[in-house]
Design a protein around this motif. Structure first.
Motif, PDB file in Angstrom:
ATOM      1  N   ALA A 133       8.218  -9.054  -7.337  1.00  0.00           N
ATOM      2  CA  ALA A 133       6.960  -8.559  -7.899  1.00  0.00           C
ATOM      3  C   ALA A 133       5.971  -9.704  -7.971  1.00  0.00           C
ATOM      4  N   GLY A 134       4.678  -9.371  -7.884  1.00  0.00           N
ATOM      5  CA  GLY A 134       3.661 -10.411  -7.939  1.00  0.00           C
ATOM      6  C   GLY A 134       2.275  -9.856  -7.772  1.00  0.00           C
ATOM      7  N   ASP A 135       1.472 -10.561  -6.952  1.00  0.00           N
ATOM      8  CA  ASP A 135       0.113 -10.080  -6.704  1.00  0.00           C
ATOM      9  C   ASP A 135      -0.136  -9.842  -5.215  1.00  0.00           C
ATOM     10  N   PHE A 136       0.915  -9.655  -4.423  1.00  0.00           N
ATOM     11  CA  PHE A 136       0.796  -9.372  -2.992  1.00  0.00           C
ATOM     12  C   PHE A 136       0.421  -7.903  -2.766  1.00  0.00           C
ATOM     13  N   THR A 137      -0.070  -7.609  -1.575  1.00  0.00           N
ATOM     14  CA  THR A 137      -0.414  -6.231  -1.211  1.00  0.00           C
ATOM     15  C   THR A 137       0.317  -5.746   0.034  1.00  0.00           C
ATOM     16  N   SER A 138       1.095  -6.631   0.646  1.00  0.00           N
ATOM     17  CA  SER A 138       1.889  -6.216   1.814  1.00  0.00           C
ATOM     18  C   SER A 138       3.097  -7.126   1.945  1.00  0.00           C
ATOM     19  N   THR A 191       2.384  -2.174   3.817  1.00  0.00           N
ATOM     20  CA  THR A 191       1.757  -2.118   2.500  1.00  0.00           C
ATOM     21  C   THR A 191       2.795  -2.026   1.401  1.00  0.00           C
ATOM     22  N   ARG A 192       2.689  -2.954   0.467  1.00  0.00           N
ATOM     23  CA  ARG A 192       3.520  -2.945  -0.739  1.00  0.00           C
ATOM     24  C   ARG A 192       2.701  -3.615  -1.839  1.00  0.00           C
ATOM     25  N   ASN A 193       2.115  -2.787  -2.715  1.00  0.00           N
ATOM     26  CA  ASN A 193       1.225  -3.315  -3.736  1.00  0.00           C
ATOM     27  C   ASN A 193       1.981  -3.818  -4.955  1.00  0.00           C
ATOM     28  N   GLN A 194       2.158  -5.140  -4.995  1.00  0.00           N
ATOM     29  CA  GLN A 194       2.675  -5.876  -6.140  1.00  0.00           C
ATOM     30  C   GLN A 194       4.181  -5.717  -6.385  1.00  0.00           C
ATOM     31  N   PRO A 248       7.027   2.269  -3.281  1.00  0.00           N
ATOM     32  CA  PRO A 248       6.225   2.436  -4.501  1.00  0.00           C
ATOM     33  C   PRO A 248       4.915   3.187  -4.284  1.00  0.00           C
ATOM     34  N   GLY A 249       4.696   3.703  -3.077  1.00  0.00           N
ATOM     35  CA  GLY A 249       3.431   4.393  -2.817  1.00  0.00           C
ATOM     36  C   GLY A 249       2.270   3.430  -2.886  1.00  0.00           C
TER      37      GLY A 249
END
Length: 733
Positions: free
Chosen positions: A322-327, A332-335, A351-352
Motif C-alpha cells: 500500500a502507498g501512494d502509487f496508481t499503477s 492500474t492499482r490505486n494505492q 481493488p477497482g
C-alpha cells in the motif's frame, strides 16, 4: 584458456569436465598442453580426475621435479599422469592414450583398489614430519587422505594453469568449483588474489566482514615462496569483528583445520605456515547473501509511487503493498495491490478504482493489516473506496472488493497511520488519537484512551493483550508519557510500564515499535535521547519501559533526514532497520541495515537504497521485502536467520561448586547462534573435583561446547576422598 570439456562418468554419476589449454615450458621446448579435469563427490569426499597431454604429439605430460620442467611420456608408458585425488596424491594407472580415452565416450570409473573407506593415517607432511590426516568436513567437502611424500610446492607459470598436485590451492579451487561452479584459474597460494574471475572479489585483511565460504590467502615468505590458502568454514565473531574463524586446509595442520583469531575484522596469523601474514580473503559474490537483491523476485516496473506498508499472507506467501502509487507494472492499482510470491501482480486481487479523497489532495494508504480470515484492513488519507464512502479506514475482502459488513464509526475523523488486529478481531487504529473498533467497524465503547498528539505505531503483546503505542504525544490519559506508553486492554494506562521522561518533549516522535521474543521493546524514530540517556533514533527498552543499556547503538543514526521509520527483529536476535539516514555509529549505511543483538552494526548485511525506506517485512524463509521511496519502490533481498539454541547448565550437588559460562548468549531469548563455541568453567569448592555429563562429557576444565543443538550439560562435583591410615607406634622394653 578455460572452456567446457567432455563429460565423464564417475561412480555412475555424469560429470561435466573442465578443459584447459596452455603453453608450458619443458626440457624440449614449449608444450601445448591440454588438461581435462572432472570433479565429483563420492562417499562425502571430493575427487579430482585429471588427464593431461601434449596436443601436438599426443604424449602424456607430467611435472618433472628434478628439472623443474614439464616432460612427456608416450601413450603406451607406464603412467598417463592421470591423477585421482581424495585431497591427497593417488595416481591411477592407464595404458590408453588420451585421445583414445576421450573418444571412447564417458568412462565409468570404479573405486580405486586402495580405497577402504577410511582415511590413511600413515602419511606425513614432508617438511615437518607432522601426521596430516585431514578429517574435517564442511558443506560436504571432506579433507581426508595422504599428503605428498616428495615435492609439496605448487608450480605455476605466467598465464598458465600449472599443476595442482595435492596442495592447498587444489583444495580451494576444488571447493570453489564444486560449491559455486567457479572454474579454476592460475596462481599459487600467494598469487590467486591477483587475477580471480569476475565472480570473486578480494578484500584486504580487516576491510570487510568475513562469511563462511570466503577463501583466505597468506603471503609468501622467505621460507615459502608459494604462500598458503584455505577456505573458511565457520565464523564466530561479535559485532566488532572480534573472535575466531575456523578454516579447512591442506598441508598446514595435522588435522586439516585450525582456528584463527580475529581482532576488529583483522585475521591474525599463527605459528603455522612460517608465520606468514594474512593478505585478506576472496569472497564469492553469489555468497554475498544477506542484503543482495533476490533474482527470483521480478516485479517488472513495479509500482509508480512510494510504498508505505507491506503485509504477507501466511497461507500462500502473497504480498500486499500500500502507498501512494496508481499503477503496478503498467496496470492500474490505486494505492493498494497484491503481488504473487515472485513479485508479479496478482490480478485476482482487484481493488477497482481503489481509494480516493474528495478534498482535492492526493490519497494515501499508510497502513494495512491482514485478519485471520484473510480480510484486509487499510488505513490512511482517503474518504472513499471504489466509489463507496469510507473515512480513513476500511476493510476489504480477500479478492480486493469492499467488505460492506465493516462500516467505520464516525468517531474516526482523521488520517490513520497504524492498525493492529486483536485476537478477538477487534481493530486498534491510531492517528490523531487511538480508537478500538468492533469487528463490524462500530466504536468499542468499553475502550477509552486519549493522547495529546498523534500515534504513529502500535504493537499488541500476545501474552496479555496489552499494547504499546508510539508517536509524538507527551501525555496519555493526562499522565506524562513522552513518545511511548503501554495501555491495558481497556485503554487505561499501564503504570507498570514506566519510560521515565521517554523521548522528551522536543517535538520528537517514535515512528516504529517492534516486540522481541523476550518481551523487550525496540523503538525507532527521530528522537535523540531516551530517559536522559543518548539514544540517537533507535533504542531498546526492557519490559518495564526502562532503557535496556545492553543495547548500545553508539552514536546511532545520522545523515539524510535522520530517522528510523521501520524496525523488525529477526528470530536470531539481529534487527533490521530502515528509514532516511546515511550512517550508523560512524559507518556508512544508506537507509537500510541490520544490527546485532547488542546494537552494533552487522556489516555482513550488504544493502542500501537511494531514498527512504518506509516498510520492511520478513518472510518465513528469511528473505526481506522492502518498500519505500527508492528506485522501483519495492524489492526483495536475500537474507537468512541463524539457528539459535539453548544451553542449560546444571550443578550437582549445588554445594560442590559453580559454573561460569563464556561468552554470554548472543541470540534472542538467551540463546546461542549456531556454531558458537561456548566455554564452561567449573569452579569446584575445596575438596571437590569435576566430571561433566549430559550433552558434553569428560573432565576437562574448562570444557568447550559447540552450539549446534539445544544442550544440557551437568557439572558433577565429586568429593575427593582422602584415605588416612593410622600410624602405629611400637615400643619395646
Amino acid at each position: 584458456m578455460v572452456s567446457n570439456g567432455p563429460t565423464g562418468v564417475f561412480w555412475n554419476e555424469t560429470v561435466p569436465g573442465i578443459q584447459v589449454d596452455v603453453s608450458l615450458p619443458s626440457s624440449s621446448g614449449n608444450l601445448k598442453v591440454r588438461s581435462i579435469e572432472w570433479y565429483v563427490e563420492h562417499h562425502s569426499r571430493l575427487w579430482s580426475f585429471i588427464i593431461t597431454w601434449d596436443t601436438e604429439t599426443q604424449n602424456a605430460t607430467e611435472w618433472d621435479e628434478a628439472s623443474k620442467n614439464f616432460s612427456a611420456r608416450k601413450p603406451g608408458g607406464e603412467k598417463l599422469a592421470d591423477t585421482a585425488l581424495d585431497l591427497g596424491a593417488v595416481f591411477t594407472e592407464s595404458k590408453s592414450a588420451p585421445d583414445t580415452l576421450l573418444s571412447a565416450g564417458p568412462v565409468d570409473v570404479g573405486e580405486p583398489p586402495w580405497w577402504s573407506g577410511v582415511c590413511d593415517v600413515n602419511n606425513y607432511f614432508p617438511a615437518t614430519g607432522v601426521l596430516s590426516t585431514l578429517l574435517s568436513t564442511w558443506w560436504g567437502v571432506s579433507a581426508c587422505g595422504p599428503v605428498p611424500t616428495t615435492d609439496y610446492g605448487v608450480y605455476f607459470f605466467p598465464g598458465a594453469w600449472g599443476e595442482y598436485e595435492f596442495e592447498c590451492v587444489e583444495l580451494v579451487m576444488r571447493f570453489l568449483y564444486l560449491e559455486w561452479g567457479i572454474a579454476p584459474w592460475p596462481g599459487n597460494a600467494n598469487q590467486i588474489k591477483n587475477s580471480p574471475p569476475s565472480s570473486i572479489v578480494f578484500y584486504p585483511n580487516g576491510t570487510h566482514a568475513i562469511v563462511p565460504g570466503d577463501v583466505i590467502t597468506e603471503n609468501a615468505s622467505p621460507q615459502n615462496s608459494f604462500g598458503h590458502t584455505a577456505f573458511i568454514t565457520q565464523v564466530t565473531l561479535d559485532g566488532n569483528g572480534t573472535g575466531t574463524i575456523r578454516i579447512l586446509e591442506q598441508n598446514a595442520s595435522s588435522v586439516g583445520h585450525r582456528r584463527l583469531s580475529v581482532e576488529n575484522w583483522q585475521v591474525q596469523p599463527d605459528a603455522w605456515c612460517f608465520g606468514q601474514t594474512i593478505q585478506g580473503w576472496l569472497h564469492v559474490k553469489v555468497n554475498d547473501g544477506d542484503g543482495v537483491p533476490d533474482p527470483a523476485f521480478a516485479p517488472g516496473t513495479g509500482p509508480n509511487g512510494r510504498v508505505y506498508a507491506i503485509a504477507l499472507q501466511s497461507e500462500d506467501g502473497k504480498i500486499l503493498i500500500a502507498g501512494d502509487f496508481t499503477s503496478f507494472n503498467g496496470t492500474t492499482r490505486n494505492q493498494i495491490a497484491r503481488l504473487n510470491s515472485d513479485g508479479s501482480l496478482d490480478t485476482t486481487f482487484d481493488p477497482g478504482t481503489g481509494v480516493a479523497i474528495s478534498d482535492g489532495s492526493s490519497p494515501h494508504v499508510y497502513t494495512l493489516a491482514i485478519q485471520s480470515d484473510g480480510k484486509v484492513l487499510i488505513g490512511g488519507h482517503f474518504d472513499s473506496y471504489n466509489g463507496a464512502t469510507r473515512n480513513y479506514i476500511t476493510r476489504l475482502n480477500s479478492d480486493g472488493t469492499l467488505d460492506t459488513g465493516f462500516v467505520p464509526a464516525t468517531e474516526v475523523k482523521a488520517d490513520i497511520f497504524t492498525i493492529a488486529v486483536q485476537t478477538d478481531d477487534k481493530v486498534l487504529a491510531g492517528g490523531d488519537n487511538i480508537v478500538r473498533l468492533n469487528s463490524d467497524g462500530a466504536l468499542d465503547a468499553i475502550f477509552t484512551s486519549t493522547t495529546n498528539n498523534s500515534i504513529h505505531d502500535l504493537a499488541v503483546q500476545s501474552s496479555d493483550g496489552k499494547f504499546i503505542i508510539g508517536g509524538n504525544f507527551s501525555t496519555v490519559n493526562s499522565t506524562d508519557r513522552a513518545g511511548i506508553a503501554r495501555l491495558n486492554s481497556d485503554g487505561s494506562l499501564d503504570t507498570t510500564f514506566d519510560p521515565g521522561i521517554g523521548i522528551g518533549t522536543g517535538g520528537y516522535r517514535v515512528a516504529s515499535i517492534a516486540l522481541q521474543e523476550d518481551g523487550k521493546v525496540l523503538i525507532g524514530g527521530d528522537f535523540i535521547n531516551f530517559d536522559g540517556t543518548s539514544r540517537n533514533k533507535v533504542a531498546r527498552l526492557n519490559n518495564d519501559g526502562s532503557l535496556d543499556v545492553t543495547f548500545d547503538p553508539g552514536t546511532g543514526i545520522s545523515g539524510g533526514s535522520g530517522f528510523v521509520q521501520t524496525i523488525v527483529p529477526q528470530p536470531d536476535g539481529r534487527i533490521l532497520i530502515g528509514g532516511d539516514f546515511s550512517s550508523y555509529n560512524g559507518a556508512a549505511l544508506n537507509r537500510l541495515g541490520r544490527l546485532n543483538n547488542n546494537g552494533s552494526l552487522d556489516i555482513t548485511f550488504n544493502a542500501g537504497t537511494d531514498n527512504v525506506v518506509e516498510a520492511i517485512i520478513l518472510q518465513p524463509d528469511g528473505k526481506v521485502i522492502v518498500g519505500g521511496g527508492f528506485t522501483n519502490y519495492i524489492a526483495r533481498l536475500l537474507n537468512h536467520f541463524e539457528s539459535c539454541y539453548t544451553l542449560s547448565t546444571l550443578v550437582n550437588p549445588v554445594e560442590g561448586g559453580s559454573v561460569t559460562v563464556n561468552p554470554a548468549p548472543n541470540c534472542a531469548g538467551a540463546k546461542y547462534i549456531s556454531g558458537t563455541l561456548v566455554q564452561l568453567t567449573a569452579v569446584p569448592n575445596p575438596g571437590y573435583g569435576i566430571v561433566w555429563s549430559g550433552d558434553a562429557t569428560g573432565s576437562s576444565n574448562p570444557l568447550e561446547v559447540t552450539m549446534n543443538s539445544d544442550k544440557t550439560v551437568t557439572a558433577n562435583f565429586m568429593m575427593i576422598m582422602r584415605l588416612f591410615l593410622p600410624m602405629i607406634v611400637s615400643s619395646s622394653g
